[in-house]
Design a protein around this motif. Structure first.
Motif, PDB file in Angstrom:
ATOM      1  N   GLY A   1       0.795  -1.214   0.000  1.00  0.00           N
ATOM      2  CA  GLY A   1       0.000   0.000   0.000  1.00  0.00           C
ATOM      3  C   GLY A   1       0.831   1.269   0.000  1.00  0.00           C
ATOM      4  O   GLY A   1       0.321   2.356   0.246  1.00  0.00           O
ATOM      5  N   SER A   2       2.113   1.131  -0.318  1.00  0.00           N
ATOM      6  CA  SER A   2       3.013   2.283  -0.217  1.00  0.00           C
ATOM      7  C   SER A   2       4.023   2.293  -1.350  1.00  0.00           C
ATOM      8  O   SER A   2       4.812   1.351  -1.499  1.00  0.00           O
ATOM      9  CB  SER A   2       3.763   2.239   1.122  1.00  0.00           C
ATOM     10  N   LEU A   3       4.022   3.365  -2.122  1.00  0.00           N
ATOM     11  CA  LEU A   3       5.039   3.535  -3.155  1.00  0.00           C
ATOM     12  C   LEU A   3       6.403   3.743  -2.518  1.00  0.00           C
ATOM     13  O   LEU A   3       7.417   3.253  -3.026  1.00  0.00           O
ATOM     14  CB  LEU A   3       4.682   4.728  -4.045  1.00  0.00           C
ATOM     15  N   VAL A   4       6.448   4.457  -1.400  1.00  0.00           N
ATOM     16  CA  VAL A   4       7.726   4.711  -0.734  1.00  0.00           C
ATOM     17  C   VAL A   4       8.347   3.402  -0.244  1.00  0.00           C
ATOM     18  O   VAL A   4       9.546   3.166  -0.430  1.00  0.00           O
ATOM     19  CB  VAL A   4       7.548   5.706   0.423  1.00  0.00           C
ATOM     20  N   LEU A   5       7.544   2.541   0.365  1.00  0.00           N
ATOM     21  CA  LEU A   5       8.083   1.251   0.807  1.00  0.00           C
ATOM     22  C   LEU A   5       8.535   0.416  -0.388  1.00  0.00           C
ATOM     23  O   LEU A   5       9.563  -0.261  -0.329  1.00  0.00           O
ATOM     24  CB  LEU A   5       7.031   0.488   1.615  1.00  0.00           C
ATOM     25  N   GLY A   6       7.763   0.449  -1.466  1.00  0.00           N
ATOM     26  CA  GLY A   6       8.150  -0.290  -2.658  1.00  0.00           C
ATOM     27  C   GLY A   6       9.471   0.190  -3.215  1.00  0.00           C
ATOM     28  O   GLY A   6      10.347  -0.622  -3.568  1.00  0.00           O
ATOM     29  N   LEU A   7       9.649   1.492  -3.291  1.00  0.00           N
ATOM     30  CA  LEU A   7      10.905   2.036  -3.804  1.00  0.00           C
ATOM     31  C   LEU A   7      12.058   1.785  -2.838  1.00  0.00           C
ATOM     32  O   LEU A   7      13.197   1.579  -3.260  1.00  0.00           O
ATOM     33  CB  LEU A   7      10.753   3.533  -4.075  1.00  0.00           C
ATOM     34  N   ALA A   8      11.765   1.773  -1.542  1.00  0.00           N
ATOM     35  CA  ALA A   8      12.807   1.441  -0.564  1.00  0.00           C
ATOM     36  C   ALA A   8      13.284   0.003  -0.766  1.00  0.00           C
ATOM     37  O   ALA A   8      14.475  -0.292  -0.642  1.00  0.00           O
ATOM     38  CB  ALA A   8      12.281   1.643   0.854  1.00  0.00           C
ATOM     39  N   ALA A   9      12.358  -0.891  -1.086  1.00  0.00           N
ATOM     40  CA  ALA A   9      12.746  -2.270  -1.394  1.00  0.00           C
ATOM     41  C   ALA A   9      13.542  -2.324  -2.692  1.00  0.00           C
ATOM     42  O   ALA A   9      14.565  -3.016  -2.781  1.00  0.00           O
ATOM     43  CB  ALA A   9      11.502  -3.150  -1.493  1.00  0.00           C
ATOM     44  N   GLU A  10      13.081  -1.595  -3.695  1.00  0.00           N
ATOM     45  CA  GLU A  10      13.750  -1.593  -5.001  1.00  0.00           C
ATOM     46  C   GLU A  10      15.169  -1.035  -4.897  1.00  0.00           C
ATOM     47  O   GLU A  10      16.085  -1.520  -5.558  1.00  0.00           O
ATOM     48  CB  GLU A  10      12.928  -0.760  -5.989  1.00  0.00           C
TER      49      GLU A  10
ATOM     50  N   GLY B   1      16.985  -1.127  -2.117  1.00  0.00           N
ATOM     51  CA  GLY B   1      17.755  -1.806  -1.085  1.00  0.00           C
ATOM     52  C   GLY B   1      17.975  -0.976   0.164  1.00  0.00           C
ATOM     53  O   GLY B   1      18.960  -1.180   0.878  1.00  0.00           O
ATOM     54  N   ALA B   2      17.054  -0.060   0.469  1.00  0.00           N
ATOM     55  CA  ALA B   2      17.211   0.804   1.639  1.00  0.00           C
ATOM     56  C   ALA B   2      17.041   0.040   2.940  1.00  0.00           C
ATOM     57  O   ALA B   2      17.651   0.391   3.958  1.00  0.00           O
ATOM     58  CB  ALA B   2      16.205   1.956   1.575  1.00  0.00           C
ATOM     59  N   GLU B   3      16.193  -0.972   2.939  1.00  0.00           N
ATOM     60  CA  GLU B   3      15.969  -1.833   4.101  1.00  0.00           C
ATOM     61  C   GLU B   3      15.713  -3.250   3.593  1.00  0.00           C
ATOM     62  O   GLU B   3      15.362  -3.453   2.432  1.00  0.00           O
ATOM     63  CB  GLU B   3      14.752  -1.361   4.911  1.00  0.00           C
ATOM     64  N   ALA B   4      15.858  -4.218   4.476  1.00  0.00           N
ATOM     65  CA  ALA B   4      15.560  -5.600   4.118  1.00  0.00           C
ATOM     66  C   ALA B   4      14.068  -5.745   3.819  1.00  0.00           C
ATOM     67  O   ALA B   4      13.233  -5.114   4.482  1.00  0.00           O
ATOM     68  CB  ALA B   4      15.953  -6.535   5.250  1.00  0.00           C
TER      69      ALA B   4
ATOM     70  N   LEU C   1      10.639  -4.089   5.686  1.00  0.00           N
ATOM     71  CA  LEU C   1       9.693  -3.211   4.998  1.00  0.00           C
ATOM     72  C   LEU C   1       8.278  -3.784   5.056  1.00  0.00           C
ATOM     73  O   LEU C   1       7.305  -3.030   5.207  1.00  0.00           O
ATOM     74  CB  LEU C   1      10.138  -3.008   3.553  1.00  0.00           C
ATOM     75  N   TRP C   2       8.162  -5.098   4.935  1.00  0.00           N
ATOM     76  CA  TRP C   2       6.835  -5.705   5.066  1.00  0.00           C
ATOM     77  C   TRP C   2       6.278  -5.460   6.469  1.00  0.00           C
ATOM     78  O   TRP C   2       5.100  -5.108   6.631  1.00  0.00           O
ATOM     79  CB  TRP C   2       6.886  -7.200   4.773  1.00  0.00           C
ATOM     80  N   ALA C   3       7.113  -5.635   7.479  1.00  0.00           N
ATOM     81  CA  ALA C   3       6.663  -5.388   8.854  1.00  0.00           C
ATOM     82  C   ALA C   3       6.202  -3.944   9.035  1.00  0.00           C
ATOM     83  O   ALA C   3       5.212  -3.679   9.727  1.00  0.00           O
ATOM     84  CB  ALA C   3       7.785  -5.721   9.840  1.00  0.00           C
ATOM     85  N   LEU C   4       6.896  -3.010   8.405  1.00  0.00           N
ATOM     86  CA  LEU C   4       6.496  -1.601   8.499  1.00  0.00           C
ATOM     87  C   LEU C   4       5.135  -1.367   7.855  1.00  0.00           C
ATOM     88  O   LEU C   4       4.354  -0.537   8.327  1.00  0.00           O
ATOM     89  CB  LEU C   4       7.549  -0.716   7.831  1.00  0.00           C
TER      90      LEU C   4
ATOM     91  N   ARG D   1       8.582 -12.767  -2.303  1.00  0.00           N
ATOM     92  CA  ARG D   1       8.885 -13.341  -3.622  1.00  0.00           C
ATOM     93  C   ARG D   1       9.155 -12.249  -4.634  1.00  0.00           C
ATOM     94  O   ARG D   1      10.037 -12.386  -5.486  1.00  0.00           O
ATOM     95  CB  ARG D   1       7.723 -14.220  -4.097  1.00  0.00           C
ATOM     96  N   ALA D   2       8.383 -11.160  -4.567  1.00  0.00           N
ATOM     97  CA  ALA D   2       8.607 -10.052  -5.503  1.00  0.00           C
ATOM     98  C   ALA D   2       9.994  -9.450  -5.295  1.00  0.00           C
ATOM     99  O   ALA D   2      10.687  -9.114  -6.261  1.00  0.00           O
ATOM    100  CB  ALA D   2       7.526  -8.986  -5.319  1.00  0.00           C
ATOM    101  N   ALA D   3      10.396  -9.319  -4.034  1.00  0.00           N
ATOM    102  CA  ALA D   3      11.733  -8.790  -3.752  1.00  0.00           C
ATOM    103  C   ALA D   3      12.808  -9.733  -4.279  1.00  0.00           C
ATOM    104  O   ALA D   3      13.838  -9.294  -4.825  1.00  0.00           O
ATOM    105  CB  ALA D   3      11.897  -8.574  -2.246  1.00  0.00           C
ATOM    106  N   ARG D   4      12.589 -11.033  -4.149  1.00  0.00           N
ATOM    107  CA  ARG D   4      13.555 -12.004  -4.656  1.00  0.00           C
ATOM    108  C   ARG D   4      13.604 -11.977  -6.186  1.00  0.00           C
ATOM    109  O   ARG D   4      14.687 -12.062  -6.792  1.00  0.00           O
ATOM    110  CB  ARG D   4      13.199 -13.410  -4.167  1.00  0.00           C
ATOM    111  N   PHE D   5      12.445 -11.873  -6.810  1.00  0.00           N
ATOM    112  CA  PHE D   5      12.392 -11.783  -8.267  1.00  0.00           C
ATOM    113  C   PHE D   5      13.214 -10.588  -8.754  1.00  0.00           C
ATOM    114  O   PHE D   5      13.982 -10.691  -9.718  1.00  0.00           O
ATOM    115  CB  PHE D   5      10.936 -11.655  -8.711  1.00  0.00           C
TER     116      PHE D   5
END
Length: 240
Positions: free
Chosen positions: A174-183, A185-188, A192-195, A226-230
């Motif tokens: 539900g967050s573009l910011v969290l998605g981009l943080a994953a993309e 590599g800002a956090e594991a 990010l899922w827990a956040l 899985r998306a992060a691993r992909f």
């Protein structure tokens, strides 16, 4: 009446070099997408992981056990052809980003949100040039136009495989910011899922965990990871 099910017809699946990248061969026959496009993958690690999905199939093929193959098909058959609309849809999440809407009460929940979400918003401001405005409650708050433009600009360089992964990362959290943080590599990804689940975790702590909701959350968490691993495999970060 018995429903027809596709059956395994190959002995060996392997990653191979192919024109434009890497592919998967079933007894030497190249795999194609459902739209009959060549399954050309951007990295050897991703091709090897997809080949393992095919190699691990039982006699009756189980598509649900092939998430990486499914994501690659989506990237090639759908996202590559609709790149602009995918970027536009993702950019819209920045207008109502989860991290910008805080609880008015209780104070302990608001504090937990601030502790978890403020550092990620600061990261977005510092690294993406996107400083977002926060509000309490659910009333929409307009975000600065320059911040929304910066978030969209972060999407523009991404290819079809990256956008496919990011689409899941954003829509599931539900967050573009969290998605981009994953993309970026800002956090594991697990962090990010827990956040993204701070509100739901708080509710479960106060009132107990609903079994059905917990099962749904577990499914969504697995899809997020899985998306992060992909994404990592597509970028050759993972040598698996």
């Amino acid at each position: 009446m018995t429903e027809w099910a596709a059956r395994r017809f190959w002995t060996a699946a392997e990653a191979v070099e192919t024109e434009g990248g890497h592919g998967v061969a079933l007894d030497g026959r190249m795999v194609r997408t459902p739209a009959r496009a060549p399954l050309v993958l951007p990295s050897r690690p991703l091709a090897e992981a997809v080949a393992r999905e095919w190699q691990d199939q039982p006699e009756v093929i189980d598509p649900a056990a092939m998430p990486l193959t499914r994501a690659a098909n989506t990237a090639l058959d759908r996202v590559a052809a609709a790149r602009d609309s995918v970027i536009a849809a993702l950019a819209e999440y920045g207008e109502t980003d989860l991290l910008c809407y805080r609880a008015e009460a209780p104070a302990a929940l608001a504090a937990r949100q601030a502790e978890g979400w403020d550092p990620i918003l600061d990261w977005a401001a510092d690294h993406l040039g996107a400083r977002l405005v926060c509000a309490t409650g659910i009333i929409h708050v307009a975000q600065p136009a320059e911040s929304l433009a910066a978030l969209r600009a972060a999407l523009e360089p991404l290819g079809a495989f990256e956008l496919t992964a990011l689409d899941d990362l954003v829509t599931l959290s539900g967050s573009l910011v969290l998605g981009l943080a994953a993309e970026r590599g800002a956090e594991a990804p697990e962090r990010l899922w827990a956040l993204s689940r701070i509100d739901e975790t708080w509710q479960a702590e106060q009132w107990g965990e609903d079994a059905e909701a917990a099962a749904q959350a577990s499914t969504r968490r697995a899809a997020f990871l899985r998306a992060a691993r992909f994404l990592d495999l597509a970028r050759e970060r993972d040598a698996a």
